[in-house]
Design a protein around this motif. Structure first.
Motif, PDB file in Angstrom:
ATOM      1  N   TYR A  37      -3.417  -5.388   2.492  1.00  0.00           N
ATOM      2  CA  TYR A  37      -4.171  -4.287   1.889  1.00  0.00           C
ATOM      3  C   TYR A  37      -3.224  -3.324   1.173  1.00  0.00           C
ATOM      4  O   TYR A  37      -3.519  -2.840   0.074  1.00  0.00           O
ATOM      5  CB  TYR A  37      -4.963  -3.521   2.947  1.00  0.00           C
ATOM      6  CG  TYR A  37      -5.964  -4.357   3.712  1.00  0.00           C
ATOM      7  CD1 TYR A  37      -6.570  -5.466   3.140  1.00  0.00           C
ATOM      8  CD2 TYR A  37      -6.306  -4.031   5.024  1.00  0.00           C
ATOM      9  CE1 TYR A  37      -7.490  -6.229   3.838  1.00  0.00           C
ATOM     10  CE2 TYR A  37      -7.237  -4.792   5.735  1.00  0.00           C
ATOM     11  CZ  TYR A  37      -7.823  -5.886   5.134  1.00  0.00           C
ATOM     12  OH  TYR A  37      -8.734  -6.639   5.833  1.00  0.00           O
ATOM     13  N   TYR A  38      -2.102  -3.051   1.812  1.00  0.00           N
ATOM     14  CA  TYR A  38      -1.093  -2.157   1.228  1.00  0.00           C
ATOM     15  C   TYR A  38      -0.612  -2.697  -0.120  1.00  0.00           C
ATOM     16  O   TYR A  38      -0.542  -1.967  -1.119  1.00  0.00           O
ATOM     17  CB  TYR A  38       0.093  -2.018   2.189  1.00  0.00           C
ATOM     18  CG  TYR A  38       1.368  -1.577   1.512  1.00  0.00           C
ATOM     19  CD1 TYR A  38       1.617  -0.230   1.260  1.00  0.00           C
ATOM     20  CD2 TYR A  38       2.321  -2.521   1.080  1.00  0.00           C
ATOM     21  CE1 TYR A  38       2.780   0.177   0.606  1.00  0.00           C
ATOM     22  CE2 TYR A  38       3.474  -2.125   0.435  1.00  0.00           C
ATOM     23  CZ  TYR A  38       3.703  -0.779   0.209  1.00  0.00           C
ATOM     24  OH  TYR A  38       4.847  -0.389  -0.448  1.00  0.00           O
ATOM     25  N   ALA A  39      -0.267  -4.001  -0.140  1.00  0.00           N
ATOM     26  CA  ALA A  39       0.282  -4.603  -1.356  1.00  0.00           C
ATOM     27  C   ALA A  39      -0.716  -4.531  -2.509  1.00  0.00           C
ATOM     28  O   ALA A  39      -0.337  -4.255  -3.657  1.00  0.00           O
ATOM     29  CB  ALA A  39       0.677  -6.056  -1.090  1.00  0.00           C
ATOM     30  N   PHE A  40      -1.981  -4.759  -2.207  1.00  0.00           N
ATOM     31  CA  PHE A  40      -2.995  -4.718  -3.262  1.00  0.00           C
ATOM     32  C   PHE A  40      -3.325  -3.287  -3.682  1.00  0.00           C
ATOM     33  O   PHE A  40      -3.343  -2.974  -4.880  1.00  0.00           O
ATOM     34  CB  PHE A  40      -4.281  -5.401  -2.792  1.00  0.00           C
ATOM     35  CG  PHE A  40      -4.230  -6.905  -2.809  1.00  0.00           C
ATOM     36  CD1 PHE A  40      -4.318  -7.605  -4.004  1.00  0.00           C
ATOM     37  CD2 PHE A  40      -4.097  -7.621  -1.635  1.00  0.00           C
ATOM     38  CE1 PHE A  40      -4.284  -8.980  -4.031  1.00  0.00           C
ATOM     39  CE2 PHE A  40      -4.057  -9.005  -1.641  1.00  0.00           C
ATOM     40  CZ  PHE A  40      -4.149  -9.695  -2.835  1.00  0.00           C
ATOM     41  N   ILE A  41      -3.602  -2.420  -2.708  1.00  0.00           N
ATOM     42  CA  ILE A  41      -4.160  -1.097  -3.014  1.00  0.00           C
ATOM     43  C   ILE A  41      -3.086  -0.039  -3.265  1.00  0.00           C
ATOM     44  O   ILE A  41      -3.106   0.636  -4.308  1.00  0.00           O
ATOM     45  CB  ILE A  41      -5.113  -0.646  -1.886  1.00  0.00           C
ATOM     46  CG1 ILE A  41      -6.296  -1.628  -1.790  1.00  0.00           C
ATOM     47  CG2 ILE A  41      -5.606   0.776  -2.138  1.00  0.00           C
ATOM     48  CD1 ILE A  41      -7.223  -1.375  -0.628  1.00  0.00           C
ATOM     49  N   ILE A  42      -2.136   0.123  -2.341  1.00  0.00           N
ATOM     50  CA  ILE A  42      -1.130   1.179  -2.500  1.00  0.00           C
ATOM     51  C   ILE A  42      -0.187   0.874  -3.659  1.00  0.00           C
ATOM     52  O   ILE A  42       0.075   1.728  -4.515  1.00  0.00           O
ATOM     53  CB  ILE A  42      -0.335   1.377  -1.196  1.00  0.00           C
ATOM     54  CG1 ILE A  42      -1.278   1.700  -0.025  1.00  0.00           C
ATOM     55  CG2 ILE A  42       0.700   2.492  -1.382  1.00  0.00           C
ATOM     56  CD1 ILE A  42      -2.103   2.949  -0.220  1.00  0.00           C
ATOM     57  N   VAL A  43       0.323  -0.369  -3.687  1.00  0.00           N
ATOM     58  CA  VAL A  43       1.200  -0.744  -4.806  1.00  0.00           C
ATOM     59  C   VAL A  43       0.408  -0.722  -6.116  1.00  0.00           C
ATOM     60  O   VAL A  43       0.919  -0.299  -7.162  1.00  0.00           O
ATOM     61  CB  VAL A  43       1.825  -2.133  -4.567  1.00  0.00           C
ATOM     62  CG1 VAL A  43       2.677  -2.546  -5.769  1.00  0.00           C
ATOM     63  CG2 VAL A  43       2.684  -2.122  -3.302  1.00  0.00           C
TER      64      VAL A  43
END
Length: 209
Positions: free
Chosen positions: A131-137
């Motif tokens: 989720y981090y890789a898709f949304i935050i990045v």
């Protein structure tokens, strides 16, 4: 002697010059850093995808740790090289650098949280890193696109954010998150967020010279 006041047109030209200057610096040192992270991420994802799909051995999930193990030292080397080449930073440089530092800090904090969750018997917590890789990045790339007025960054970032929320929806609806489509989507997002924008910006700079 009084300071000369800038006209609205001169102010816009000054801002445009700053943006072009920042684009040039990002296209040479900064984009090298983002492209490096993208390449390491994509190669690691491909390796994990192939090994996990063919062997079904969960121990190969540790391959994902190659991203920080390789990326962090390479980032330090490239960042030190950048400092030697750039004497001063503009406001946009500082904002861009601070933005990606925050993205990195979130990654470190989330990694620690996932590790603690695993020790407590919840290994599925590592899904949060996806989720981090898709949304935050993705949000980092989107903001970079807004700062630099670069549509390719903006498109790649927004595509990644929407892809991340689509994965969350699938998870909430108990739709299986299979390696056969999640990892290719992951790879596509990093291509759209970093590799393609770096190519486009480099071409724009070369054509402007």
């Amino acid at each position: 002697m009084e300071d000369k006041k800038l006209t609205p047109q001169e102010s816009m030209e000054l801002i445009a010059t700053m943006i072009q200057s920042t684009k040039h610096r990002i296209a040479v040192p900064d984009l090298r850093i983002s492209v490096m992270w993208a390449v390491v991420t994509i190669v690691t994802a491909v390796a994990a995808w192939i090994l996990l799909s063919t062997t079904h051995n969960p121990w190969f999930n540790f391959i994902w740790f190659a991203i920080p193990v390789i990326g962090i030292p390479a980032n330090i080397i490239l960042a030190n090289s950048k400092r030697k080449k750039i004497a001063s930073k503009t406001y946009l440089d500082q904002v861009s650098e601070g933005l990606w530092k925050c993205v990195g800090y979130i990654a470190m904090g989330l990694t620690i949280a996932c590790f603690i969750a695993q020790q407590c018997g919840y290994p599925q917590a590592w899904l949060a890193m996806f989720y981090y890789a898709f949304i935050i990045v993705g949000m980092g790339a989107t903001v970079s696109g807004l700062l630099l007025r670069e549509g390719s960054y903006l498109f790649g970032g927004l595509f990644s954010v929407f892809a991340g929320f689509a994965i969350i929806i699938c998870n909430l609806c108990q739709i299986p998150l299979l390696y056969s489509w999640v990892v290719p989507l992951y790879i596509l997002c990093f291509l759209l967020m970093f590799i393609i924008p770096a190519f486009i910006i480099s071409r724009k700079i070369k054509s402007a010279r």
